[in-house]
Design a protein around this motif. Sequence first.
Motif, PDB file in Angstrom:
ATOM      1  N   ALA A 121       0.730  -1.149  -0.203  1.00  0.00           N
ATOM      2  CA  ALA A 121       0.149  -0.034  -0.004  1.00  0.00           C
ATOM      3  C   ALA A 121       0.880   1.183  -0.116  1.00  0.00           C
ATOM      4  O   ALA A 121       0.410   2.156  -0.557  1.00  0.00           O
ATOM      5  CB  ALA A 121      -0.935  -0.078   1.205  1.00  0.00           C
ATOM      6  N   PRO A 122       2.085   1.362   0.697  1.00  0.00           N
ATOM      7  CA  PRO A 122       2.498   2.568   0.712  1.00  0.00           C
ATOM      8  C   PRO A 122       2.927   3.291  -0.493  1.00  0.00           C
ATOM      9  O   PRO A 122       2.955   4.506  -0.880  1.00  0.00           O
ATOM     10  CB  PRO A 122       3.865   2.278   1.543  1.00  0.00           C
ATOM     11  CG  PRO A 122       3.737   1.241   2.458  1.00  0.00           C
ATOM     12  CD  PRO A 122       2.736   0.624   1.486  1.00  0.00           C
ATOM     13  N   GLY A 123       3.348   2.531  -1.597  1.00  0.00           N
ATOM     14  CA  GLY A 123       3.654   2.969  -3.002  1.00  0.00           C
ATOM     15  C   GLY A 123       2.408   3.598  -3.590  1.00  0.00           C
ATOM     16  O   GLY A 123       2.489   4.595  -4.252  1.00  0.00           O
ATOM     17  N   ALA A 124       1.561   2.477  -3.479  1.00  0.00           N
ATOM     18  CA  ALA A 124      -0.021   2.986  -4.082  1.00  0.00           C
ATOM     19  C   ALA A 124      -0.394   4.473  -3.418  1.00  0.00           C
ATOM     20  O   ALA A 124      -1.208   5.297  -4.277  1.00  0.00           O
ATOM     21  CB  ALA A 124      -0.786   1.781  -4.081  1.00  0.00           C
ATOM     22  N   ASN A 125      -0.348   4.308  -2.177  1.00  0.00           N
ATOM     23  CA  ASN A 125      -0.728   5.487  -1.594  1.00  0.00           C
ATOM     24  C   ASN A 125       0.041   6.963  -2.092  1.00  0.00           C
ATOM     25  O   ASN A 125      -0.662   7.991  -2.251  1.00  0.00           O
ATOM     26  CB  ASN A 125      -0.985   5.530   0.153  1.00  0.00           C
ATOM     27  CG  ASN A 125      -1.766   4.412   0.499  1.00  0.00           C
ATOM     28  OD1 ASN A 125      -2.655   3.855  -0.314  1.00  0.00           O
ATOM     29  ND2 ASN A 125      -1.491   3.957   1.875  1.00  0.00           N
ATOM     30  N   TRP A 126       1.187   7.027  -2.123  1.00  0.00           N
ATOM     31  CA  TRP A 126       1.923   7.676  -2.500  1.00  0.00           C
ATOM     32  C   TRP A 126       1.617   8.382  -3.726  1.00  0.00           C
ATOM     33  O   TRP A 126       1.505   9.448  -3.973  1.00  0.00           O
ATOM     34  CB  TRP A 126       3.409   7.528  -2.379  1.00  0.00           C
ATOM     35  CG  TRP A 126       4.519   8.359  -2.280  1.00  0.00           C
ATOM     36  CD1 TRP A 126       5.384   8.568  -3.730  1.00  0.00           C
ATOM     37  CD2 TRP A 126       4.890   9.582  -1.652  1.00  0.00           C
ATOM     38  NE1 TRP A 126       5.930   9.570  -3.536  1.00  0.00           N
ATOM     39  CE2 TRP A 126       6.096  10.001  -2.262  1.00  0.00           C
ATOM     40  CE3 TRP A 126       4.340   9.958  -0.590  1.00  0.00           C
ATOM     41  CZ2 TRP A 126       6.632  11.376  -1.602  1.00  0.00           C
ATOM     42  CZ3 TRP A 126       5.143  11.081   0.161  1.00  0.00           C
ATOM     43  CH2 TRP A 126       6.111  11.848  -0.363  1.00  0.00           C
ATOM     44  N   LEU A 127       1.378   7.456  -4.606  1.00  0.00           N
ATOM     45  CA  LEU A 127       1.118   7.649  -6.193  1.00  0.00           C
ATOM     46  C   LEU A 127      -0.354   8.388  -6.069  1.00  0.00           C
ATOM     47  O   LEU A 127      -0.366   9.462  -7.045  1.00  0.00           O
ATOM     48  CB  LEU A 127       1.113   6.398  -6.898  1.00  0.00           C
ATOM     49  CG  LEU A 127       2.455   5.848  -7.375  1.00  0.00           C
ATOM     50  CD1 LEU A 127       2.339   4.511  -7.882  1.00  0.00           C
ATOM     51  CD2 LEU A 127       3.127   7.017  -8.443  1.00  0.00           C
TER      52      LEU A 127
END
Length: 467
Positions: A121-127
């Motif tokens: 999730a962290p990468g997707a949330n950042w994007l």
Amino acid sequence: MANNLQELLDESGSTVELLRNSKLGTYIYPVVPTEFSNWRREQKAWRNTAVLYDQTHHMVNFFVKGPDALKLLSDTGINSFANFPVNTAKQFVPTASNGGVIGDGILFHESQGEYVYVGRAPGANWLQFHAETGGYDVEWRYDDRSPSRPYGHAVTREYYRFQVQGPAAWSIIEKLNGGTLEKVKFFHMGYLEVAGVQVRTLRHGMAGAPGLELWGPYEQHEKIRNAILSAGAEFGIEPCGSRAYSSNTLESGWIPSPLPAIYSSEAERAYREWLPTNSYEAINAVAGSFVSDNIEDYYLNPWELGYGSFVKFDHDFIGRDALEKVEPEKQRRKVTLAWNDEDLSKALTTVLDRDGDGYQFFDLPNANYGSSNFDAVLDADGTDIGLSLFTGVTANEKRGLSLATVDREVPEGAEVTVVWGEPDGGSEKTTVEPHQQLKVRAIVSPVPYAAVARETYQGGWRSTGAL
């Protein structure tokens, strides 16, 4: 009552204590059964025959398209995007303004101007945050991972996602194809016909042998899975359960769960105010013997994780200014730590200790008891020289191993100490009971640890000492 992550941090007073005492516990790989046979047999299959990994449920799919899609990715990733043609993929690594890694995942360029990020999730949330707030002309869609505990409710995804890996993988793939299939280059995409259905493929490797990742509409999940298992039966394919799946990285060398470096910098305040209180970042459980009052001591830069070769200063991106000041040759490097058998046995048998609290429980084959794990690594003088970040046991190597980042001058072959268990009897995590700490001897070893992976994998983050 806090309404977002920033307010939650303000209320808590200590980011470290908030995350160390999170009730979330360990990271769950949902929906897929824990075991189909047993985790030892499933681990051995990716080394000796082949396995079918079902990656459908534990990762987020973030779809983005539009005129500014590539600019969004370039602005947020340390990778170069000077050459990213359709039908290729790359490991995507975003960093915060301080240069600390947010997370990582695989980025697929599926068609012209259309991309899919697949990862935690962290990468997707950042994007998503930057897609929403950065003024980009893009359309995006967030296909969340499946619930950790569905409780019998129906689960749906946009894609199924499988991997066929192991020495017999290509024989199985060619049987599915009905004939010879060209082995496209690593991280290049193609097509394969399975049970009369055309599926997308990515040349990939998680077990040190040529294999493919396959994906398509979720409603075809059962049909494609059954066809793969049927074709692979004569070659000894094993479906891999979530219990063994999560341990394959011990052999391949990927560290999957760095703490997102977003909790402190003023530049990330708007992001923290955007994140809800039930986000991954807000409930993430930090575990292990390393404890610091400063949350920034838990941040990891690309070189410490083996991603140094990905850092390209041919474009502007978030974190560039900080990374330009880093001296790569002075950064900690990624290694494997091979645990001492005698010391490990003390942790494994502690459940039978009838006279005291014993040691922190060591689960098999994946021993991690938080979402982000940080165990102190000490030299002979008891000085901190690194962090052990992912721990478990592999039946192929018949060893306890952990993936770590250590001071660059520590040589392979050196004996170090890993401190297993948390100080002061342990934190309030649901995965922790009162315990003593255990000092475990370990030998600094190559990464990947498995010789077959070191000798056959594509270069990059898997390469020993990669800058």
